[in-house]
Write a protein that holds these residues in place. Structure first.
Motif, PDB file in Angstrom:
ATOM      1  N   ASN A  41      80.142  49.455  35.283  1.00 36.28           N
ATOM      2  CA  ASN A  41      81.000  49.212  34.141  1.00 36.28           C
ATOM      3  C   ASN A  41      81.548  47.799  34.266  1.00 36.28           C
ATOM      4  OD1 ASN A  41      83.047  49.136  32.213  1.00 36.28           O
ATOM      5  ND2 ASN A  41      83.413  51.324  32.403  1.00 36.28           N
ATOM      6  N   GLY A  43      83.880  46.407  32.530  1.00 38.82           N
ATOM      7  CA  GLY A  43      85.335  46.384  32.446  1.00 38.82           C
ATOM      8  C   GLY A  43      85.871  45.151  31.752  1.00 38.82           C
ATOM      9  N   ASP A  46      89.671  47.210  27.593  1.00 40.83           N
ATOM     10  CA  ASP A  46      90.004  48.629  27.689  1.00 40.83           C
ATOM     11  C   ASP A  46      89.116  49.507  26.827  1.00 40.83           C
ATOM     12  OD1 ASP A  46      91.932  48.174  29.486  1.00 40.83           O
ATOM     13  OD2 ASP A  46      93.578  48.069  28.034  1.00 40.83           O
ATOM     14  N   ASP A  47      88.740  49.001  25.608  1.00 44.76           N
ATOM     15  CA  ASP A  47      88.049  49.902  24.698  1.00 44.76           C
ATOM     16  C   ASP A  47      86.588  49.556  24.446  1.00 44.76           C
ATOM     17  OD1 ASP A  47      90.330  48.646  22.199  1.00 44.76           O
ATOM     18  OD2 ASP A  47      88.615  47.691  23.169  1.00 44.76           O
ATOM     19  N   CYS A  48      85.908  49.070  25.425  1.00 45.82           N
ATOM     20  CA  CYS A  48      84.460  48.954  25.301  1.00 45.82           C
ATOM     21  C   CYS A  48      83.801  49.544  26.548  1.00 45.82           C
ATOM     22  CB  CYS A  48      84.022  47.513  25.071  1.00 45.82           C
ATOM     23  SG  CYS A  48      84.068  46.495  26.537  1.00 45.82           S
ATOM     24  N   GLN A  49      82.556  49.905  26.375  1.00 46.11           N
ATOM     25  CA  GLN A  49      81.846  50.594  27.454  1.00 46.11           C
ATOM     26  C   GLN A  49      80.691  49.745  27.962  1.00 46.11           C
ATOM     27  OE1 GLN A  49      82.699  53.741  28.558  1.00 46.11           O
ATOM     28  NE2 GLN A  49      84.488  53.625  27.233  1.00 46.11           N
ATOM     29  N   CYS A  50      80.869  48.455  28.013  1.00 46.06           N
ATOM     30  CA  CYS A  50      79.787  47.575  28.416  1.00 46.06           C
ATOM     31  C   CYS A  50      79.359  47.853  29.855  1.00 46.06           C
ATOM     32  CB  CYS A  50      80.206  46.115  28.292  1.00 46.06           C
ATOM     33  SG  CYS A  50      80.564  45.629  26.611  1.00 46.06           S
ATOM     34  N   GLY A  51      78.052  47.841  30.037  1.00 51.32           N
ATOM     35  CA  GLY A  51      77.513  48.024  31.380  1.00 51.32           C
ATOM     36  C   GLY A  51      76.769  46.785  31.814  1.00 51.32           C
ATOM     37  N   CYS A  78      80.482  39.772  25.132  1.00 45.90           N
ATOM     38  CA  CYS A  78      81.323  40.839  24.571  1.00 45.90           C
ATOM     39  C   CYS A  78      82.621  40.263  24.047  1.00 45.90           C
ATOM     40  CB  CYS A  78      81.588  41.896  25.636  1.00 45.90           C
ATOM     41  SG  CYS A  78      82.774  43.155  25.119  1.00 45.90           S
TER      42      CYS A  78
END
Ligand SMILES: [Zn+2]
Ligand SMILES: [Zn+2]
Length: 84
Positions: A41, A43, A46-51, A78
């Motif tokens: 992750n 990070g 707070d509200d994204c799920q980027c990997g 991002c």
């Protein structure tokens, strides 16, 4: 007794690691041989799920825990996308 066995296992693991490093050349001199290991992750917020990618060295077993240029670029992309 089991403490001694634990110590021995640790010492043997360390010896195996050093033997690998000697066989392949020390990473400090020749650089790590990073290979894709898995995802993490990023990070970025707070509200994204980027990997992002995680790389591990095939020689010494070191892991960058997602701390690499590719992850930095994905994180920057991002953030740029989210900027109005
Ligand atoms: Zn290495
Ligand atoms: Zn993100």
């Amino acid at each position: 007794m089991s403490d001694l066995l634990t110590q021995l296992a640790k010492a043997e693991a360390e010896a195996a690691r050093l033997r690998r490093e000697v066989a392949n050349g020390p990473c400090r001199e020749f650089g790590h041989d990073w290979q894709f290991y898995g995802g993490s992750n990023l990070g970025c917020c707070d509200d994204c799920q980027c990997g992002g990618p995680v790389y591990a060295c095939t020689k010494c077993g070191d892991c960058d825990y997602g701390d690499n240029d590719e992850a930095d670029e994905l994180r920057a992309a991002c953030l740029a996308e989210r900027r109005p």
